[in-house]
Design a protein around this motif. Structure first.
Motif, PDB file in Angstrom:
ATOM      1  N   ASP A  12     107.819 -53.350  15.780  1.00  0.00           N
ATOM      2  CA  ASP A  12     108.823 -52.308  16.039  1.00  0.00           C
ATOM      3  C   ASP A  12     110.241 -52.863  15.934  1.00  0.00           C
ATOM      4  N   ILE A  13     110.437 -54.072  16.459  1.00  0.00           N
ATOM      5  CA  ILE A  13     111.760 -54.702  16.391  1.00  0.00           C
ATOM      6  C   ILE A  13     112.129 -55.000  14.939  1.00  0.00           C
ATOM      7  N   ALA A  14     111.160 -55.550  14.181  1.00  0.00           N
ATOM      8  CA  ALA A  14     111.425 -55.873  12.776  1.00  0.00           C
ATOM      9  C   ALA A  14     111.702 -54.607  11.969  1.00  0.00           C
ATOM     10  N   ALA A  15     110.931 -53.565  12.207  1.00  0.00           N
ATOM     11  CA  ALA A  15     111.103 -52.321  11.456  1.00  0.00           C
ATOM     12  C   ALA A  15     112.465 -51.696  11.715  1.00  0.00           C
ATOM     13  N   GLN A  16     112.925 -51.776  12.962  1.00  0.00           N
ATOM     14  CA  GLN A  16     114.243 -51.224  13.299  1.00  0.00           C
ATOM     15  C   GLN A  16     115.363 -51.961  12.567  1.00  0.00           C
ATOM     16  N   SER A  17     115.105 -53.237  12.251  1.00  0.00           N
ATOM     17  CA  SER A  17     116.111 -54.047  11.551  1.00  0.00           C
ATOM     18  C   SER A  17     115.906 -54.041  10.040  1.00  0.00           C
ATOM     19  N   GLY A  18     114.905 -53.301   9.576  1.00  0.00           N
ATOM     20  CA  GLY A  18     114.638 -53.241   8.144  1.00  0.00           C
ATOM     21  C   GLY A  18     114.004 -54.495   7.586  1.00  0.00           C
ATOM     22  N   ILE A  19     113.362 -55.285   8.436  1.00  0.00           N
ATOM     23  CA  ILE A  19     112.726 -56.536   8.008  1.00  0.00           C
ATOM     24  C   ILE A  19     111.276 -56.267   7.636  1.00  0.00           C
ATOM     25  N   LYS A  20     110.851 -56.711   6.462  1.00  0.00           N
ATOM     26  CA  LYS A  20     109.492 -56.490   5.996  1.00  0.00           C
ATOM     27  C   LYS A  20     108.523 -57.458   6.686  1.00  0.00           C
ATOM     28  N   THR A  21     107.279 -57.011   6.830  1.00  0.00           N
ATOM     29  CA  THR A  21     106.296 -57.790   7.582  1.00  0.00           C
ATOM     30  C   THR A  21     104.937 -57.779   6.901  1.00  0.00           C
ATOM     31  N   ALA A  22     104.091 -58.700   7.356  1.00  0.00           N
ATOM     32  CA  ALA A  22     102.688 -58.744   6.930  1.00  0.00           C
ATOM     33  C   ALA A  22     101.842 -59.106   8.151  1.00  0.00           C
ATOM     34  N   LEU A  23     100.588 -58.684   8.127  1.00  0.00           N
ATOM     35  CA  LEU A  23      99.665 -58.963   9.225  1.00  0.00           C
ATOM     36  C   LEU A  23      98.568 -59.891   8.734  1.00  0.00           C
ATOM     37  N   ALA A  24      98.421 -61.045   9.398  1.00  0.00           N
ATOM     38  CA  ALA A  24      97.344 -61.991   9.076  1.00  0.00           C
ATOM     39  C   ALA A  24      96.252 -61.853  10.134  1.00  0.00           C
ATOM     40  N   THR A  25      95.005 -61.698   9.692  1.00  0.00           N
ATOM     41  CA  THR A  25      93.876 -61.525  10.601  1.00  0.00           C
ATOM     42  C   THR A  25      92.771 -62.507  10.248  1.00  0.00           C
ATOM     43  N   VAL A  26      92.288 -63.249  11.220  1.00  0.00           N
ATOM     44  CA  VAL A  26      91.099 -64.075  11.020  1.00  0.00           C
ATOM     45  C   VAL A  26      89.915 -63.116  10.966  1.00  0.00           C
ATOM     46  N   VAL A  27      89.294 -62.996   9.797  1.00  0.00           N
ATOM     47  CA  VAL A  27      88.233 -62.008   9.634  1.00  0.00           C
ATOM     48  C   VAL A  27      86.832 -62.614   9.677  1.00  0.00           C
ATOM     49  N   GLN A  28      86.737 -63.920   9.415  1.00  0.00           N
ATOM     50  CA  GLN A  28      85.422 -64.561   9.484  1.00  0.00           C
ATOM     51  C   GLN A  28      85.589 -66.059   9.657  1.00  0.00           C
ATOM     52  N   VAL A  29      84.737 -66.642  10.492  1.00  0.00           N
ATOM     53  CA  VAL A  29      84.753 -68.085  10.732  1.00  0.00           C
ATOM     54  C   VAL A  29      83.342 -68.622  10.554  1.00  0.00           C
ATOM     55  N   GLU A  30      83.225 -69.681   9.769  1.00  0.00           N
ATOM     56  CA  GLU A  30      81.950 -70.367   9.598  1.00  0.00           C
ATOM     57  C   GLU A  30      82.096 -71.750  10.223  1.00  0.00           C
ATOM     58  N   GLY A  31      81.309 -72.031  11.237  1.00  0.00           N
ATOM     59  CA  GLY A  31      81.440 -73.292  11.953  1.00  0.00           C
ATOM     60  C   GLY A  31      82.428 -73.169  13.088  1.00  0.00           C
ATOM     61  N   SER A  32      83.193 -74.236  13.332  1.00  0.00           N
ATOM     62  CA  SER A  32      84.101 -74.277  14.471  1.00  0.00           C
ATOM     63  C   SER A  32      85.548 -74.073  14.024  1.00  0.00           C
ATOM     64  N   ALA A  33      86.306 -73.375  14.870  1.00  0.00           N
ATOM     65  CA  ALA A  33      87.729 -73.157  14.583  1.00  0.00           C
ATOM     66  C   ALA A  33      88.456 -72.918  15.895  1.00  0.00           C
ATOM     67  N   TYR A  34      89.778 -73.112  15.876  1.00  0.00           N
ATOM     68  CA  TYR A  34      90.602 -72.942  17.076  1.00  0.00           C
ATOM     69  C   TYR A  34      90.618 -71.489  17.524  1.00  0.00           C
ATOM     70  N   ARG A  35      90.687 -70.549  16.559  1.00  0.00           N
ATOM     71  CA  ARG A  35      90.668 -69.120  16.859  1.00  0.00           C
ATOM     72  C   ARG A  35      89.445 -68.477  16.216  1.00  0.00           C
ATOM     73  N   ARG A  36      88.956 -67.454  16.858  1.00  0.00           N
ATOM     74  CA  ARG A  36      87.799 -66.736  16.354  1.00  0.00           C
ATOM     75  C   ARG A  36      88.220 -65.525  15.522  1.00  0.00           C
ATOM     76  N   ALA A  37      87.231 -64.890  14.888  1.00  0.00           N
ATOM     77  CA  ALA A  37      87.503 -63.662  14.153  1.00  0.00           C
ATOM     78  C   ALA A  37      88.135 -62.638  15.100  1.00  0.00           C
ATOM     79  N   GLY A  38      89.183 -61.987  14.610  1.00  0.00           N
ATOM     80  CA  GLY A  38      89.913 -61.038  15.433  1.00  0.00           C
ATOM     81  C   GLY A  38      91.282 -61.541  15.849  1.00  0.00           C
ATOM     82  N   ALA A  39      91.519 -62.846  15.716  1.00  0.00           N
ATOM     83  CA  ALA A  39      92.855 -63.382  16.002  1.00  0.00           C
ATOM     84  C   ALA A  39      93.833 -62.860  14.957  1.00  0.00           C
ATOM     85  N   ARG A  40      95.026 -62.509  15.401  1.00  0.00           N
ATOM     86  CA  ARG A  40      96.011 -61.908  14.492  1.00  0.00           C
ATOM     87  C   ARG A  40      97.383 -62.535  14.667  1.00  0.00           C
ATOM     88  N   MET A  41      98.185 -62.404  13.603  1.00  0.00           N
ATOM     89  CA  MET A  41      99.556 -62.901  13.630  1.00  0.00           C
ATOM     90  C   MET A  41     100.416 -62.009  12.745  1.00  0.00           C
TER      91      MET A  41
END
Length: 380
Positions: A12-41
């Motif tokens: 919302d803050i970025a949109a009000q300033s006209g700054i473009k954005t992208a959403l990164a989502t961990v969608v699948q993990v095979e083995g071990s990782a720091y974040r699981r599927a569903g983590a977003r940025m």
């Protein structure tokens, strides 16, 4: 849920300033990782990051790819193999022993964006299901991304108008919502897609009964975790909003009035810490029939035993299932001294209970830290 809330607010803050954005989502993990599927940025074109997809190892590379996604306005699936300790690949030795698939989606104002679907859950503080659709087999194929949201308030769909899998995904979302367990589903066809059907729990609601000084660090620490905090006390000179700036609501109420001010959900926890025996006894009588997942009572075990005995002597029947949700003395045994450490102990116990965990040291856990309960189902 806190991560989703932070992402929506940052967008919302970025949109009000006209700054473009992208959403990164961990969608699948095979083995071990720091974040699981569903983590977003959320990633802005000027390099601001909200949320996390790793412990900091992948964010730099994800930022570079997100800028490309923003420029091209096309979603991209990126795979990181952290089983390889070769520093030359990402500039850091990850050593997580896993393969991480991350979908990066551009956010725009045309139609229902991924952020719009996140808001359907976040704004109403609801439990829900999000469906993210992607293809690992054909990375050049269209990556539909976050395309469906289901809550008790209804269904929202984006980008599946011409999809052969639309009805199937709606049924999958309803099943996951009912079972409260995420699934990964393989959808076969001209292009093989994977659907991450993710169950999202509602925000933890902490109701602190008692507005004494020892409640202040408890509310502050809960707010850092992103919990929805309400403070209730019967004393007007204690229940003052200025004393609890981290709480969403500060209420003056008698025990019989408390539940009128609280929206209960499966993630609601009560902590009774008024240091007023009669107030807490009267409120406990109101709470026990609700069979809440967590009702903690500050004080020695004998206090709780006396309260329960008094209720039963007055003809109040208490079942074992109801007792299972009552915790007294409150908190995990971590050797707490002082209000801040007691607050840490209480919050740790609440988190463990709501996550169905025992709260022991991970050193002694015989299985991987993040045990997965994700089902893989093939469907044509």
């Amino acid at each position: 849920m806190k991560e989703l809330t932070d992402i929506v607010n940052a967008y919302d803050i970025a949109a009000q300033s006209g700054i473009k954005t992208a959403l990164a989502t961990v969608v699948q993990v095979e083995g071990s990782a720091y974040r699981r599927a569903g983590a977003r940025m959320l990633i802005t074109e000027d390099g601001q990051l909200t949320g996390a997809i790793s412990g900091g190892c992948l964010e730099g590379d994800a930022l570079r790819k997100a800028r490309l996604v923003i420029h091209q306005q096309e979603a991209m699936l990126v795979t990181y193999d952290t089983m390889d300790d070769d520093d030359s690949k990402l500039g850091v030795g990850l050593g997580c022993n896993g393969i991480i698939h991350i979908l990066i989606e551009p956010i725009n104002d045309s139609g229902t964006s991924p952020i719009g679907l996140l808001k359907a859950i976040v704004d109403k503080r609801l439990q829900g299901v999000l469906v993210t659709l992607f293809s690992i087999e054909d990375r050049k194929a269209p990556q539909p991304g976050t395309c469906l949201c289901l809550t008790t308030q209804g269904l929202e769909i984006s980008g599946l108008e011409s999809s052969d899998h639309r009805l199937s995904l709606i049924n999958d979302a309803q099943r996951v919502f009912d079972q409260q367990q995420s699934e990964t589903r393989i959808l076969t066809g001209e292009v093989e897609y994977t659907a991450f059907v993710e169950f999202i729990k509602p925000l933890i609601t902490l109701v602190v009964i008692g507005a004494g000084n020892d409640a202040i660090p408890l509310t502050k620490m809960a707010a850092v975790l992103g919990w929805d905090v309400t403070v209730v006390d019967g004393r007007p000179n204690y229940a003052i909003a200025d004393r609890f700036p981290s709480a969403r609501k500060v209420i003056i109420a008698k025990p019989s009035e408390v539940l009128q001010h609280v929206d209960l959900n499966p993630q609601t926890a009560f902590v009774l810490m008024t240091h007023n025996y009669n107030y807490e006894l009267a409120l406990l009588q109101e709470l026990i029939p609700l069979q809440l997942p967590y009702v903690g009572i500050l004080g020695p075990k004998k206090k709780l035993e006396r309260m329960l005995a008094e209720l039963e002597d007055n003809g109040f029947n208490i079942t074992q299932d109801q007792l299972n949700g009552i915790y007294g003395p409150v908190g995990l045994d971590i050797g707490s001294e002082g209000a801040e450490e007691i607050a840490l102990s209480i919050l740790s116990e609440i988190k463990a209970v709501l996550s169905s965990r025992q709260g022991y040291s991970l050193k002694f856990k015989p299985t991987p830290i993040h045990t997965t309960h994700i089902k893989k189902i093939s469907s044509s």
